[in-house]
Design an enzyme around this catalytic site. Structure first.
Site, short mmCIF file in Angstrom:
data_model
loop_
_atom_site.label_atom_id
_atom_site.label_comp_id
_atom_site.label_asym_id
_atom_site.label_seq_id
_atom_site.Cartn_x
_atom_site.Cartn_y
_atom_site.Cartn_z
N PRO A 9 0.79 -1.23 0.00
CA PRO A 9 0.00 0.00 0.00
C PRO A 9 0.83 1.29 0.00
CG PRO A 9 -0.89 -1.54 1.59
CD PRO A 9 0.36 -2.17 1.04
N ASN A 10 0.40 2.22 -0.82
CA ASN A 10 0.93 3.59 -0.91
C ASN A 10 2.28 3.69 -1.60
OD1 ASN A 10 -1.28 4.85 0.51
ND2 ASN A 10 -0.49 3.83 2.33
N ARG A 17 5.36 11.20 -2.39
CA ARG A 17 5.04 10.93 -1.00
C ARG A 17 6.25 11.20 -0.11
NH1 ARG A 17 4.59 4.79 1.25
NH2 ARG A 17 3.83 5.40 3.29
N TYR A 22 11.19 9.03 2.04
CA TYR A 22 11.21 7.95 1.05
C TYR A 22 12.01 8.27 -0.22
CZ TYR A 22 7.61 6.10 4.11
OH TYR A 22 6.93 5.63 5.21
N ASN A 71 8.41 -5.15 -0.34
CA ASN A 71 8.25 -4.01 0.56
C ASN A 71 6.76 -3.98 0.88
OD1 ASN A 71 7.92 -1.67 1.94
ND2 ASN A 71 9.16 -0.41 0.55
N ALA A 74 2.85 -0.43 4.97
CA ALA A 74 2.35 -0.51 6.35
C ALA A 74 1.90 -1.92 6.73
CB ALA A 74 1.20 0.49 6.55
N HIS A 77 3.66 -4.05 9.42
CA HIS A 77 3.48 -3.96 10.86
C HIS A 77 2.26 -4.72 11.38
CE1 HIS A 77 6.47 -1.00 9.97
NE2 HIS A 77 5.60 -0.28 9.27
N ASP A 84 1.06 -15.03 6.49
CA ASP A 84 0.70 -16.45 6.34
C ASP A 84 0.90 -16.91 4.89
OD1 ASP A 84 0.10 -16.80 8.98
OD2 ASP A 84 -2.07 -16.79 8.73
N GLU A 95 12.81 -8.97 2.74
CA GLU A 95 11.95 -7.82 3.06
C GLU A 95 12.78 -6.55 2.88
OE1 GLU A 95 10.50 -8.04 7.09
OE2 GLU A 95 9.98 -5.90 7.11
N HIS A 97 12.85 -2.09 2.88
CA HIS A 97 12.23 -0.80 3.20
C HIS A 97 13.13 0.32 2.73
CE1 HIS A 97 9.17 -2.73 5.57
NE2 HIS A 97 10.13 -3.50 6.08
N LEU A 98 12.51 1.36 2.22
CA LEU A 98 13.28 2.54 1.83
C LEU A 98 13.84 3.23 3.06
CD1 LEU A 98 10.36 3.23 -0.43
CD2 LEU A 98 12.64 3.50 -1.42
N SER A 99 12.98 3.38 4.07
CA SER A 99 13.40 4.09 5.28
C SER A 99 13.94 3.09 6.32
CB SER A 99 12.21 4.85 5.88
OG SER A 99 11.20 3.94 6.31
N ARG A 104 12.43 4.85 13.43
CA ARG A 104 11.21 5.66 13.31
C ARG A 104 10.26 5.39 14.50
NH1 ARG A 104 8.91 5.36 7.41
NH2 ARG A 104 7.77 7.17 8.21
N ARG A 108 6.41 1.31 14.03
CA ARG A 108 7.02 0.90 12.75
C ARG A 108 8.20 -0.05 12.95
NH1 ARG A 108 5.10 4.15 8.39
NH2 ARG A 108 4.53 6.19 9.17
C1 DQA Z 1 8.04 1.52 4.32
C2 DQA Z 1 7.95 1.75 5.84
C3 DQA Z 1 6.53 1.53 6.34
O1 DQA Z 1 6.46 1.79 7.74
C4 DQA Z 1 5.57 2.47 5.65
O2 DQA Z 1 4.24 2.21 6.07
C5 DQA Z 1 5.70 2.42 4.16
C6 DQA Z 1 7.04 2.36 3.56
C7 DQA Z 1 9.45 1.84 3.76
O3 DQA Z 1 9.73 1.43 2.64
O4 DQA Z 1 10.24 2.54 4.40
O5 DQA Z 1 4.70 2.48 3.43
O6 DQA Z 1 7.79 0.14 4.06
#
Ligand code: DQA
Length: 144
Positions: A9-10, A17, A22, A71, A74, A77, A84, A95, A97-99, A104, A108
């Protein structure tokens, strides 16, 4: 050999964003960098993004891949149905993550995906994906 790259998502909003967290690179640009690197490594790659956990679970169940880079956004979390679905796979999962989620907000810092992943790469911006791709390709080639 094929690697599936899943974004949750997102992440379709990358580039617009929260650039400070990010970065300014869009998801299409990240996918293009991954496709270039995969070509150089001689492996196939497929990218999938959805804002819906159910659609991602469907993709995990139906798309065939030797390895997965994900990735989860959210869903990292709290996405237990995603966890599953991934746990049912035999393919190795990295896995990303950009951040740096560990630096954080407290909520998170917990990943429900991490325990079923081979490893986690966080905080390197779009390069997190490239490090994951290089590593997964190396692992898959070693095992083949
Ligand atoms: C994220 C970190 C997540 O907490 C956040 O909800 C994202 C991006 C990252 O790539 O840093 O959507 O997965």
């Amino acid at each position: 050999m094929k690697i599936l790259v899943i974004n949750g998502p997102n992440l379709n909003q990358l580039g617009q964003r929260d650039n400070e967290i990010y970065g300014s690179v869009s998801l299409d640009e990240i996918n293009a960098k991954l496709a270039d690197r995969a070509k150089a490594l001689g492996i196939g790659i497929e990218a999938f993004q959805s804002n819906s956990e159910g659609d991602i679970v469907d993709a995990v169940q139906s798309k065939k891949a030797d390895g997965i880079i994900i990735n989860p956004g959210a869903l990292t979390h709290y996405g237990l149905s995603l966890r599953d679905a991934l746990a049912d796979l035999k393919a190795p999962i990295i896995e990303v993550h950009l951040s740096n989620i560990h630096a954080r907000e407290e909520w998170r810092q917990k990943s429900v995906i991490a325990p079923i992943a081979l490893g986690q790469i966080a905080g390197l911006g779009y390069r997190s994906y490239l490090v994951a791709l290089e590593t997964l390709a190396d692992i898959l080639k070693e095992g083949s």
